[in-house]
Design a protein around this motif. Sequence first.
Motif, PDB file in Angstrom:
ATOM      1  N   GLY A 105       0.801  -1.179   0.075  1.00 33.06           N
ATOM      2  CA  GLY A 105       0.158  -0.052  -0.068  1.00 33.06           C
ATOM      3  C   GLY A 105       0.563   1.119  -0.192  1.00 33.06           C
ATOM      4  O   GLY A 105       0.497   2.318  -0.415  1.00 33.06           O
ATOM      5  N   GLU A 106       1.963   1.133   0.825  1.00 27.22           N
ATOM      6  CA  GLU A 106       2.885   2.444   0.629  1.00 27.22           C
ATOM      7  C   GLU A 106       3.638   2.583  -0.764  1.00 27.22           C
ATOM      8  O   GLU A 106       3.751   3.521  -1.081  1.00 27.22           O
ATOM      9  CB  GLU A 106       3.837   2.209   1.712  1.00 27.22           C
ATOM     10  CG  GLU A 106       3.534   1.887   3.204  1.00 27.22           C
ATOM     11  CD  GLU A 106       3.107   3.228   3.784  1.00 27.22           C
ATOM     12  OE1 GLU A 106       3.342   4.560   3.074  1.00 27.22           O
ATOM     13  OE2 GLU A 106       2.622   3.466   4.989  1.00 27.22           O
ATOM     14  N   GLU A 108       1.724   1.744  -3.654  1.00 26.68           N
ATOM     15  CA  GLU A 108       0.826   2.128  -4.487  1.00 26.68           C
ATOM     16  C   GLU A 108       0.478   3.816  -4.013  1.00 26.68           C
ATOM     17  O   GLU A 108       0.259   4.613  -4.894  1.00 26.68           O
ATOM     18  CB  GLU A 108      -0.537   1.582  -4.110  1.00 26.68           C
ATOM     19  CG  GLU A 108      -0.310  -0.176  -4.921  1.00 26.68           C
ATOM     20  CD  GLU A 108      -1.456  -0.794  -4.542  1.00 26.68           C
ATOM     21  OE1 GLU A 108      -1.536  -1.562  -4.997  1.00 26.68           O
ATOM     22  OE2 GLU A 108      -2.081  -0.590  -3.347  1.00 26.68           O
ATOM     23  N   ARG A 109       0.661   4.079  -2.682  1.00 28.90           N
ATOM     24  CA  ARG A 109       0.492   5.480  -2.703  1.00 28.90           C
ATOM     25  C   ARG A 109       1.706   6.669  -2.792  1.00 28.90           C
ATOM     26  O   ARG A 109       1.823   7.700  -2.728  1.00 28.90           O
ATOM     27  CB  ARG A 109       0.223   5.655  -1.076  1.00 28.90           C
ATOM     28  CG  ARG A 109      -1.192   5.027  -0.728  1.00 28.90           C
ATOM     29  CD  ARG A 109      -1.846   5.450   0.477  1.00 28.90           C
ATOM     30  NE  ARG A 109      -0.806   4.918   1.622  1.00 28.90           N
ATOM     31  CZ  ARG A 109      -0.989   3.806   2.224  1.00 28.90           C
ATOM     32  NH1 ARG A 109      -2.269   2.882   1.796  1.00 28.90           N
ATOM     33  NH2 ARG A 109      -0.234   3.136   2.850  1.00 28.90           N
ATOM     34  N   GLN A 110       2.939   5.621  -3.102  1.00 28.72           N
ATOM     35  CA  GLN A 110       3.966   6.416  -3.560  1.00 28.72           C
ATOM     36  C   GLN A 110       4.771   7.289  -2.339  1.00 28.72           C
ATOM     37  O   GLN A 110       5.295   8.223  -2.498  1.00 28.72           O
ATOM     38  CB  GLN A 110       3.754   7.373  -4.669  1.00 28.72           C
ATOM     39  CG  GLN A 110       3.511   6.877  -6.140  1.00 28.72           C
ATOM     40  CD  GLN A 110       3.252   7.882  -7.266  1.00 28.72           C
ATOM     41  OE1 GLN A 110       3.336   9.199  -7.093  1.00 28.72           O
ATOM     42  NE2 GLN A 110       2.992   7.244  -8.332  1.00 28.72           N
ATOM     43  N   THR A 111       4.552   6.585  -1.086  1.00 30.58           N
ATOM     44  CA  THR A 111       4.933   6.822   0.154  1.00 30.58           C
ATOM     45  C   THR A 111       6.357   6.049   0.715  1.00 30.58           C
ATOM     46  O   THR A 111       6.634   6.414   1.655  1.00 30.58           O
ATOM     47  CB  THR A 111       3.913   7.203   1.106  1.00 30.58           C
ATOM     48  OG1 THR A 111       3.228   6.179   1.305  1.00 30.58           O
ATOM     49  CG2 THR A 111       3.003   8.167   0.621  1.00 30.58           C
ATOM     50  N   TYR A 112       6.431   4.988   0.040  1.00 30.06           N
ATOM     51  CA  TYR A 112       7.488   3.889   0.463  1.00 30.06           C
ATOM     52  C   TYR A 112       8.707   4.563   0.277  1.00 30.06           C
ATOM     53  O   TYR A 112       9.483   4.548   1.280  1.00 30.06           O
ATOM     54  CB  TYR A 112       7.276   2.664  -0.456  1.00 30.06           C
ATOM     55  CG  TYR A 112       8.340   1.415  -0.021  1.00 30.06           C
ATOM     56  CD1 TYR A 112       8.044   0.961   1.350  1.00 30.06           C
ATOM     57  CD2 TYR A 112       9.315   1.388  -0.523  1.00 30.06           C
ATOM     58  CE1 TYR A 112       8.979  -0.112   1.459  1.00 30.06           C
ATOM     59  CE2 TYR A 112      10.392   0.521  -0.231  1.00 30.06           C
ATOM     60  CZ  TYR A 112      10.106  -0.047   0.932  1.00 30.06           C
ATOM     61  OH  TYR A 112      10.935  -1.151   1.146  1.00 30.06           O
ATOM     62  N   THR A 189       1.478  -5.152  -5.843  1.00 25.47           N
ATOM     63  CA  THR A 189       0.342  -4.342  -5.613  1.00 25.47           C
ATOM     64  C   THR A 189      -0.415  -5.020  -4.323  1.00 25.47           C
ATOM     65  O   THR A 189       0.004  -6.205  -4.103  1.00 25.47           O
ATOM     66  CB  THR A 189      -0.521  -4.555  -6.770  1.00 25.47           C
ATOM     67  OG1 THR A 189      -0.620  -5.807  -7.152  1.00 25.47           O
ATOM     68  CG2 THR A 189      -0.073  -3.773  -7.981  1.00 25.47           C
TER      69      THR A 189
END
Length: 317
Positions: A105-106, A108-112, A189
């Motif tokens: 999820g990180e 996909e939200r581009q926060t990883y 994903t």
Amino acid sequence: MTELVQEPVTKKKSFMQRLRENPVTVKELRSRMRGRRAFVVLTVHLLVMSGFITLVYSAFASAAGGPFGPDSREVGKVIFSSVLGLQVMLVIFVGPSFTAGAISGEKERQTYDLLRTTLLSAKSFVAGKLVSALSYVLLLILVAIPLQSIAFLMGGVAVIELVLSQVIVLVASVTFALWGLYASARMRTTLAASVVTFAGALFITVGIPVIVGLFSMILSPFFAGAAVFTWQTEAALLYVLMFLAATNLPATLIVSDIVLVEEGSLWYFSTSVGSFSSSSHTIWLFSPWPLFLILYILLAVILFYATVRRVRKIATQ
């Protein structure tokens, strides 16, 4: 004379203190526990379990043929088994769903990438995601324990049965959650991670017993028609079956409870083999729960460090 000024020594933080101060854990728990959603889910969970227990008791009471109603000990055993079955479903399906999208999820939200550029180590990052996901799952498991106290009022359940079953369920919840976290680190994903997580959980809990049952049905005619079926072969088959039971959560709970109630032993029991041969021998069989705890704790440690290694590998790519 020049005085020496000593620098203050920084006290090393304990493991539990590091977990409590983990920024990932704090952020995830605040976002999950704030608002009404967490309390509504908890209330609905308890209402559903209470309603299910009421239905089980009503069905058992209506089916009892005695003039004084159902045997209270049997009702207590049924209630205990029903609540435990719901906890097993919670561990297998709900727990991994919280961790299957923890890392993917990180991504996909581009926060990883932003999280990995901080000073937080890969081990602390994985531990924070695990603790934040497990905290709510363990809360759902623990709040069901008072409902099982109804079984003690009716009898039929010993304290050791409750303690042993909850230890097994808690260890299994950590292992299944780590499996979902590892799948989340491997997949790109959340959908793919969820498919892998639930496929693996279903294979362990349902697939392996089905495969063993099919093999037993296929091989039973050969064993039945065998001219020599020694007691050593029969003993080896029993040991293999007990080992396979120790790899399966429902089988471990069922077989361990049978050993505890029927054989009156917590660790091991004796049985006779050699019914297919002329001589009879006594062998000792183990209860599957100690081996289950060892295997699942070892698997949890392997999955944790495999997830940490995967996170470090992603960061260097």
